[in-house]
Motif scaffolding. Sequence first.
Motif, PDB file in Angstrom:
ATOM      1  N   PHE A 164       0.828  -1.211   0.000  1.00 26.03           N
ATOM      2  CA  PHE A 164       0.000   0.000   0.000  1.00 26.03           C
ATOM      3  C   PHE A 164       0.860   1.258   0.000  1.00 26.03           C
ATOM      4  O   PHE A 164       1.619   1.509   0.921  1.00 26.03           O
ATOM      5  CB  PHE A 164      -0.939  -0.001   1.223  1.00 26.03           C
TER       6      PHE A 164
ATOM      7  N   SER B 148      -6.929  -3.270  -1.482  1.00 28.15           N
ATOM      8  CA  SER B 148      -6.978  -4.248  -0.383  1.00 28.15           C
ATOM      9  C   SER B 148      -8.425  -4.690  -0.194  1.00 28.15           C
ATOM     10  O   SER B 148      -8.713  -5.864   0.009  1.00 28.15           O
ATOM     11  CB  SER B 148      -6.508  -3.614   0.928  1.00 28.15           C
TER      12      SER B 148
ATOM     13  N   ASP C 172      -3.821  -1.645 -12.376  1.00 28.66           N
ATOM     14  CA  ASP C 172      -3.368  -0.911 -11.182  1.00 28.66           C
ATOM     15  C   ASP C 172      -2.056  -0.189 -11.480  1.00 28.66           C
ATOM     16  O   ASP C 172      -1.262  -0.649 -12.302  1.00 28.66           O
ATOM     17  CB  ASP C 172      -3.184  -1.847  -9.988  1.00 28.66           C
TER      18      ASP C 172
ATOM     19  N   ASN D  18     -13.753   4.059  -3.950  1.00 31.59           N
ATOM     20  CA  ASN D  18     -13.543   5.239  -3.102  1.00 31.59           C
ATOM     21  C   ASN D  18     -12.884   6.380  -3.873  1.00 31.59           C
ATOM     22  O   ASN D  18     -12.887   7.514  -3.427  1.00 31.59           O
ATOM     23  CB  ASN D  18     -12.712   4.884  -1.857  1.00 31.59           C
ATOM     24  N   HIS D  19     -12.314   6.072  -5.040  1.00 36.23           N
ATOM     25  CA  HIS D  19     -11.709   7.121  -5.882  1.00 36.23           C
ATOM     26  C   HIS D  19     -12.583   7.388  -7.117  1.00 36.23           C
ATOM     27  O   HIS D  19     -12.080   7.830  -8.140  1.00 36.23           O
ATOM     28  CB  HIS D  19     -10.319   6.695  -6.354  1.00 36.23           C
TER      29      HIS D  19
ATOM     30  N   LYS E 160     -10.630  10.981 -14.836  1.00 32.65           N
ATOM     31  CA  LYS E 160      -9.428  10.536 -15.547  1.00 32.65           C
ATOM     32  C   LYS E 160      -9.781   9.675 -16.776  1.00 32.65           C
ATOM     33  O   LYS E 160      -9.064   9.675 -17.770  1.00 32.65           O
ATOM     34  CB  LYS E 160      -8.603   9.723 -14.540  1.00 32.65           C
TER      35      LYS E 160
HETATM   36  P1  TYD Z   1      -6.954   2.424  -1.943  1.00 36.37           P
HETATM   37  O1  TYD Z   1      -7.963   3.402  -2.336  1.00 36.37           O
HETATM   38  O2  TYD Z   1      -5.908   2.889  -1.064  1.00 36.37           O
HETATM   39  O3  TYD Z   1      -7.750   1.237  -1.293  1.00 36.37           O
HETATM   40  P2  TYD Z   1      -7.327   0.081  -0.266  1.00 36.37           P
HETATM   41  O4  TYD Z   1      -7.071   0.759   1.023  1.00 36.37           O
HETATM   42  O5  TYD Z   1      -8.538  -0.788  -0.267  1.00 36.37           O
HETATM   43  O6  TYD Z   1      -6.131  -0.610  -0.845  1.00 36.37           O
HETATM   44  O7  TYD Z   1      -6.271   1.740  -3.197  1.00 36.37           O
HETATM   45  C1  TYD Z   1      -6.399   2.221  -4.453  1.00 36.37           C
HETATM   46  C2  TYD Z   1      -5.760   1.246  -5.426  1.00 36.37           C
HETATM   47  O8  TYD Z   1      -6.142   1.616  -6.736  1.00 36.37           O
HETATM   48  C3  TYD Z   1      -4.239   1.288  -5.394  1.00 36.37           C
HETATM   49  O9  TYD Z   1      -3.727  -0.020  -5.609  1.00 36.37           O
HETATM   50  C4  TYD Z   1      -3.891   2.198  -6.569  1.00 36.37           C
HETATM   51  C5  TYD Z   1      -5.030   1.967  -7.507  1.00 36.37           C
HETATM   52  N1  TYD Z   1      -5.375   3.118  -8.345  1.00 36.37           N
HETATM   53  C6  TYD Z   1      -5.160   3.048  -9.704  1.00 36.37           C
HETATM   54  O10 TYD Z   1      -4.677   2.016 -10.217  1.00 36.37           O
HETATM   55  N2  TYD Z   1      -5.475   4.147 -10.467  1.00 36.37           N
HETATM   56  C7  TYD Z   1      -6.001   5.285  -9.942  1.00 36.37           C
HETATM   57  O11 TYD Z   1      -6.271   6.239 -10.674  1.00 36.37           O
HETATM   58  C8  TYD Z   1      -6.233   5.338  -8.531  1.00 36.37           C
HETATM   59  C9  TYD Z   1      -6.822   6.559  -7.914  1.00 36.37           C
HETATM   60  C10 TYD Z   1      -5.910   4.229  -7.763  1.00 36.37           C
END
Ligand code: TYD
Length: 404
Positions: free
Chosen positions: A68, A317, A338, A375-376, A383
């Motif tokens: 993370f 996660s 990712d 959450n994003h 994007k």
């Molecule tokens: P996160 O929101 O921190 O959730 P958790 O706490 O459940 O892991 O993780 C976001 C994941 O998504 C992280 O692996 C990065 C990825 N990500 C992308 O691949 N592209 C994006 O534009 C964003 C915002 C996140």
Amino acid sequence: MGKCKVCSHKTESIMSFGKMPIANGFISSVSDDEFVYELKVDICPACFMVQLGETVKPDMMFNENYHFISSTSLVMIKHFEGVASEITGIISSEKSPFVAELGCNDGVMLQHLLSRKIRHLGVEPSKNVAQLAKNKGIEVLEDFFNSSTAENIVRRHGQADVVCGSNVMCHIEDINSVFDGINILLKDNGIFFFEDPYLFDIVKKSSFDQIYDEHVYYFSGLSISELAKRHSMKLVDMAHQDVHGGSMRYYLKKDNSRVISDRVKELFSKEKECKLHEPDSYTKFRDNVNHICKDLKNTLLKLKKAGNRIAGYGATSKSTTLLNYSGIGPEIIDYISDITPTKINKYTPGTHIPVKPYEFFKTDYPPYTLLLAWNHEKEILEKEKDYREKGGKFITFFPEVTIK
Ligand code: TYD
Ligand code: ZN
């Protein structure tokens, strides 16, 4: 029935999810052995703390392979800049203020204090992310935080004006030892604030994917207030945050402190109205979760049977709980895109869906994409305008399955 990790009272069950792998346990080969534990969430009727029934040893989750990284979202980068500004305001009248952050990750927040030449220390047990912070010039102590760590810090730096932590307090099973440490580390007139996913939001949205090994606790104002009292501290303020699907920032002071804000009182009544403190009130949550999982799997299967390829967006996660509990694997999701370098070319824990680089998604543009990093959503939809303009559709699932 288990025992409360805060007050030792008997807990009552909220929900069980069965065997689950480690949420961030991405594997290099599908034949790799995977550790599993029983994922279940309980509530303590005495101190209202919602908590995991079975926990995983911290060094199995927070080690040199921690996947993370905080700085993977622009919104989160901005959010932490805001935290740094708030701290700068709090300490503005102090002569040589000292700020300690628990779980500083890659230094996404402390980098701002460093550039403002504010004395700081990040405490971070995961070696790889601690190194990222150190590379930025941030002072980091590679350790788990407890009373002996606190004593070490005080010996070297003195007591802190501000102690803070984002998405870290809910990770620490021995939370009483953290509070013991805070009492040692924090000045009598200092402030301790932290934020974590908010139980109220989890229940309201049925966003059960927040429940996984790293999140030992699911805090509410009611439970934090009880916890603070046990450690001669007071919950003096709360501020809701839109990040991580709905988080709460809790402000605590030592007991000789000032009055409790109206915001705390308002939020307490909201939490009580929703019966967050009552074990019997979680039946609806369980039903909603099971309904969403069934609906999501059926929707995806239907799309798949009609010949559509489906990708996932964000190997979070959280998605470990969602995918494993719903029984969604590589037969439904072709791959997950990712941007985290250490996750790419690995497989998701338990379900073994390949994780591919974002560049792959950009050239592939599958007709449907499951928005695992929900959450994003705002940031990602912005994007991925081009993807949607070219006909690509995102699938979201909280509070209900929606194709957009
Ligand atoms: P996160 O929101 O921190 O959730 P958790 O706490 O459940 O892991 O993780 C976001 C994941 O998504 C992280 O692996 C990065 C990825 N990500 C992308 O691949 N592209 C994006 O534009 C964003 C915002 C996140
Ligand atoms: Zn308890």
